[in-house]
Design a protein around this motif. Structure first.
Motif, PDB file in Angstrom:
ATOM      1  N   HIS A  71       0.438  -0.930  -0.078  1.00  0.00           N
ATOM      2  CA  HIS A  71      -0.546  -0.136  -0.320  1.00  0.00           C
ATOM      3  C   HIS A  71       1.109   1.035   0.485  1.00  0.00           C
ATOM      4  CE1 HIS A  71      -3.481   3.033   0.917  1.00  0.00           C
ATOM      5  NE2 HIS A  71      -2.795   2.755   1.948  1.00  0.00           N
ATOM      6  N   LYS A  72       0.772   2.335  -1.190  1.00  0.00           N
ATOM      7  CA  LYS A  72       1.687   3.387  -1.035  1.00  0.00           C
ATOM      8  C   LYS A  72       3.261   3.155  -1.415  1.00  0.00           C
ATOM      9  CE  LYS A  72      -2.054   6.507   0.396  1.00  0.00           C
ATOM     10  NZ  LYS A  72      -2.523   7.817   1.095  1.00  0.00           N
ATOM     11  N   HIS A  73       3.322   1.923  -1.222  1.00  0.00           N
ATOM     12  CA  HIS A  73       4.710   1.653  -1.369  1.00  0.00           C
ATOM     13  C   HIS A  73       5.398   1.763  -2.697  1.00  0.00           C
ATOM     14  CE1 HIS A  73       8.117  -0.211  -0.370  1.00  0.00           C
ATOM     15  NE2 HIS A  73       7.406   0.056   1.360  1.00  0.00           N
ATOM     16  N   ASP A  74       6.789   1.556  -3.174  1.00  0.00           N
ATOM     17  CA  ASP A  74       7.599   2.325  -4.045  1.00  0.00           C
ATOM     18  C   ASP A  74       8.143   0.827  -4.580  1.00  0.00           C
ATOM     19  OD1 ASP A  74       7.623   4.879  -4.214  1.00  0.00           O
ATOM     20  OD2 ASP A  74       9.866   4.369  -3.058  1.00  0.00           O
ATOM     21  N   TRP A  75       7.940  -0.499  -3.539  1.00  0.00           N
ATOM     22  CA  TRP A  75       8.016  -1.315  -4.911  1.00  0.00           C
ATOM     23  C   TRP A  75       6.704  -2.254  -4.950  1.00  0.00           C
ATOM     24  CZ3 TRP A  75      11.851  -4.604  -1.159  1.00  0.00           C
ATOM     25  CH2 TRP A  75      14.230  -3.596  -1.907  1.00  0.00           C
ATOM     26  N   GLU A  76       6.999  -2.282  -5.872  1.00  0.00           N
ATOM     27  CA  GLU A  76       5.901  -3.376  -6.637  1.00  0.00           C
ATOM     28  C   GLU A  76       5.418  -4.244  -6.798  1.00  0.00           C
ATOM     29  OE1 GLU A  76       5.001  -1.990 -10.282  1.00  0.00           O
ATOM     30  OE2 GLU A  76       6.513  -1.633 -11.179  1.00  0.00           O
ATOM     31  N   PRO A  77       4.690  -5.081  -6.814  1.00  0.00           N
ATOM     32  CA  PRO A  77       4.448  -6.838  -6.858  1.00  0.00           C
ATOM     33  C   PRO A  77       4.627  -7.157  -8.370  1.00  0.00           C
ATOM     34  CG  PRO A  77       2.893  -6.520  -5.789  1.00  0.00           C
ATOM     35  CD  PRO A  77       3.500  -5.008  -5.568  1.00  0.00           C
ATOM     36  N   VAL A  78       5.301  -8.041  -8.207  1.00  0.00           N
ATOM     37  CA  VAL A  78       5.014  -8.415  -9.990  1.00  0.00           C
ATOM     38  C   VAL A  78       4.515  -9.906 -10.203  1.00  0.00           C
ATOM     39  CG1 VAL A  78       6.143  -7.768 -12.109  1.00  0.00           C
ATOM     40  CG2 VAL A  78       7.308  -7.090 -10.082  1.00  0.00           C
ATOM     41  N   ASP A  79       4.579 -10.520 -11.206  1.00  0.00           N
ATOM     42  CA  ASP A  79       4.170 -12.168 -11.856  1.00  0.00           C
ATOM     43  C   ASP A  79       5.035 -12.320 -12.480  1.00  0.00           C
ATOM     44  OD1 ASP A  79       3.006 -14.302 -12.593  1.00  0.00           O
ATOM     45  OD2 ASP A  79       1.749 -14.121 -10.600  1.00  0.00           O
ATOM     46  N   PHE A  80       6.172 -13.187 -11.917  1.00  0.00           N
ATOM     47  CA  PHE A  80       6.780 -13.367 -13.119  1.00  0.00           C
ATOM     48  C   PHE A  80       6.157 -15.217 -13.114  1.00  0.00           C
ATOM     49  CE2 PHE A  80      10.617 -14.745 -15.109  1.00  0.00           C
ATOM     50  CZ  PHE A  80      11.216 -13.100 -16.001  1.00  0.00           C
ATOM     51  N   ASP A  81       5.701 -15.591 -14.327  1.00  0.00           N
ATOM     52  CA  ASP A  81       5.890 -16.454 -14.745  1.00  0.00           C
ATOM     53  C   ASP A  81       5.166 -17.725 -13.292  1.00  0.00           C
ATOM     54  OD1 ASP A  81       6.449 -16.556 -17.308  1.00  0.00           O
ATOM     55  OD2 ASP A  81       8.609 -16.580 -17.190  1.00  0.00           O
ATOM     56  N   GLY A  82       4.153 -16.977 -12.663  1.00  0.00           N
ATOM     57  CA  GLY A  82       3.645 -17.811 -11.753  1.00  0.00           C
ATOM     58  C   GLY A  82       4.245 -18.034 -10.886  1.00  0.00           C
ATOM     59  N   VAL A  83       5.247 -17.024  -9.769  1.00  0.00           N
ATOM     60  CA  VAL A  83       6.079 -16.064  -8.902  1.00  0.00           C
ATOM     61  C   VAL A  83       6.027 -15.446  -8.961  1.00  0.00           C
ATOM     62  CG1 VAL A  83       8.610 -16.537  -7.972  1.00  0.00           C
ATOM     63  CG2 VAL A  83       8.088 -18.497  -9.761  1.00  0.00           C
ATOM     64  N   HIS A  84       5.687 -14.914  -7.472  1.00  0.00           N
ATOM     65  CA  HIS A  84       5.286 -13.159  -7.438  1.00  0.00           C
ATOM     66  C   HIS A  84       6.514 -13.039  -6.468  1.00  0.00           C
ATOM     67  CE1 HIS A  84       1.047 -14.023  -7.235  1.00  0.00           C
ATOM     68  NE2 HIS A  84       1.391 -14.328  -6.975  1.00  0.00           N
ATOM     69  N   LEU A  85       7.406 -12.295  -7.104  1.00  0.00           N
ATOM     70  CA  LEU A  85       8.008 -11.268  -6.679  1.00  0.00           C
ATOM     71  C   LEU A  85       8.095  -9.566  -6.918  1.00  0.00           C
ATOM     72  CD1 LEU A  85      11.028 -12.467 -10.188  1.00  0.00           C
ATOM     73  CD2 LEU A  85      10.648 -12.999  -7.235  1.00  0.00           C
ATOM     74  N   ILE A  86       8.726  -9.083  -6.190  1.00  0.00           N
ATOM     75  CA  ILE A  86       9.012  -7.600  -5.605  1.00  0.00           C
ATOM     76  C   ILE A  86       9.922  -6.788  -6.602  1.00  0.00           C
ATOM     77  CG2 ILE A  86       9.259  -5.964  -4.095  1.00  0.00           C
ATOM     78  CD1 ILE A  86       7.280  -7.293  -3.018  1.00  0.00           C
ATOM     79  N   ARG A  87       9.639  -5.787  -7.200  1.00  0.00           N
ATOM     80  CA  ARG A  87      10.000  -4.937  -8.604  1.00  0.00           C
ATOM     81  C   ARG A  87      10.013  -3.397  -7.518  1.00  0.00           C
ATOM     82  NH1 ARG A  87       8.034  -3.071 -14.288  1.00  0.00           N
ATOM     83  NH2 ARG A  87       7.040  -5.832 -13.520  1.00  0.00           N
ATOM     84  N   ARG A  88      11.763  -3.715  -7.207  1.00  0.00           N
ATOM     85  CA  ARG A  88      12.522  -2.336  -6.790  1.00  0.00           C
ATOM     86  C   ARG A  88      12.166  -1.078  -8.364  1.00  0.00           C
ATOM     87  NH1 ARG A  88      18.047  -3.370  -3.665  1.00  0.00           N
ATOM     88  NH2 ARG A  88      18.285  -2.154  -5.134  1.00  0.00           N
ATOM     89  N   PRO A  89      12.255   0.217  -7.481  1.00  0.00           N
ATOM     90  CA  PRO A  89      12.000   1.073  -8.477  1.00  0.00           C
ATOM     91  C   PRO A  89      13.780   1.333  -8.699  1.00  0.00           C
ATOM     92  CG  PRO A  89      11.519   2.421  -6.797  1.00  0.00           C
ATOM     93  CD  PRO A  89      11.887   0.358  -6.178  1.00  0.00           C
ATOM     94  N   ALA A  90      14.088   1.708 -10.606  1.00  0.00           N
ATOM     95  CA  ALA A  90      14.726   2.244 -11.059  1.00  0.00           C
ATOM     96  C   ALA A  90      15.550   2.549 -10.212  1.00  0.00           C
ATOM     97  CB  ALA A  90      14.948   2.734 -11.848  1.00  0.00           C
ATOM     98  N   ALA A  91      16.793   3.518  -9.852  1.00  0.00           N
ATOM     99  CA  ALA A  91      17.634   4.589  -9.088  1.00  0.00           C
ATOM    100  C   ALA A  91      17.559   5.358 -10.493  1.00  0.00           C
ATOM    101  CB  ALA A  91      18.443   3.990  -8.583  1.00  0.00           C
ATOM    102  N   PRO A  92      16.904   6.974  -9.879  1.00  0.00           N
ATOM    103  CA  PRO A  92      17.518   7.689 -11.016  1.00  0.00           C
ATOM    104  C   PRO A  92      18.416   8.129 -10.687  1.00  0.00           C
ATOM    105  CG  PRO A  92      16.291   8.332  -8.655  1.00  0.00           C
ATOM    106  CD  PRO A  92      16.500   6.897  -8.777  1.00  0.00           C
ATOM    107  N   SER A  93      19.189   8.675 -12.128  1.00  0.00           N
ATOM    108  CA  SER A  93      20.362   8.643 -12.263  1.00  0.00           C
ATOM    109  C   SER A  93      20.601   9.880 -11.596  1.00  0.00           C
ATOM    110  CB  SER A  93      20.333   9.663 -14.403  1.00  0.00           C
ATOM    111  OG  SER A  93      20.320  10.600 -13.935  1.00  0.00           O
ATOM    112  N   SER A  94      20.486  10.634 -10.826  1.00  0.00           N
ATOM    113  CA  SER A  94      21.333  11.813 -10.130  1.00  0.00           C
ATOM    114  C   SER A  94      21.576  11.197  -8.691  1.00  0.00           C
ATOM    115  CB  SER A  94      19.428  12.907 -10.110  1.00  0.00           C
ATOM    116  OG  SER A  94      18.405  12.842  -9.120  1.00  0.00           O
ATOM    117  N   GLN A  95      21.009  10.209  -8.292  1.00  0.00           N
ATOM    118  CA  GLN A  95      21.806   9.598  -7.155  1.00  0.00           C
ATOM    119  C   GLN A  95      22.348   9.020  -8.004  1.00  0.00           C
ATOM    120  OE1 GLN A  95      17.830   6.552  -5.381  1.00  0.00           O
ATOM    121  NE2 GLN A  95      17.645   9.082  -4.417  1.00  0.00           N
TER     122      GLN A  95
END
Length: 115
Positions: A71-95
């Motif tokens: 809920h209101k999180h940067d990391w999002e759950p993704v279904d990858f061929d039946g396996v549930h994973l958490i996708r981290r957001p890509a780091a912005p190039s400024s960091q």
């Protein structure tokens, strides 16, 4: 089994969760509740969380044996061929700025070769 992790949530929500779950660390709640109670807890978390973030991990039948909600999180759950994973957001190039050009060590090595 249910695990709830709260970040920057109001004290009222934290107090509500202690009725059903044990707070093992600040913002981390663990317990064993029925699916119906779990669903009601998640609805309460979504209603009372306001600007905070929440993650709920609970047991589920299947290969992984667990499922999660965010809920209101940067990391999002993704279904990858039946396996549930958490996708981290890509780091912005400024960091992580990469300077263009050669490193100092590379310049020194090149200078030794040229001599």
């Amino acid at each position: 089994m249910v695990v709830v992790v709260l970040t920057a949530c109001p004290a009222g929500l934290r107090g509500h969760l202690t009725r059903w779950l044990l707070e093992v660390s600040p913002g981390v709640y663990v317990g064993k509740v029925s699916a119906r109670v779990r669903e009601q807890l998640w609805l309460q978390i979504q209603d009372l969380c306001k600007d905070g973030r929440a993650i709920m991990i609970h047991s589920k039948r299947g290969d992984q044996g667990l499922d999660f909600r965010v809920h209101k999180h940067d990391w999002e759950p993704v279904d990858f061929d039946g396996v549930h994973l958490i996708r981290r957001p890509a780091a912005p190039s400024s960091q992580s700025p990469m300077r263009k050009g050669w490193s100092n060590a590379s310049k020194y090595r090149h200078a030794r070769k040229v001599k």
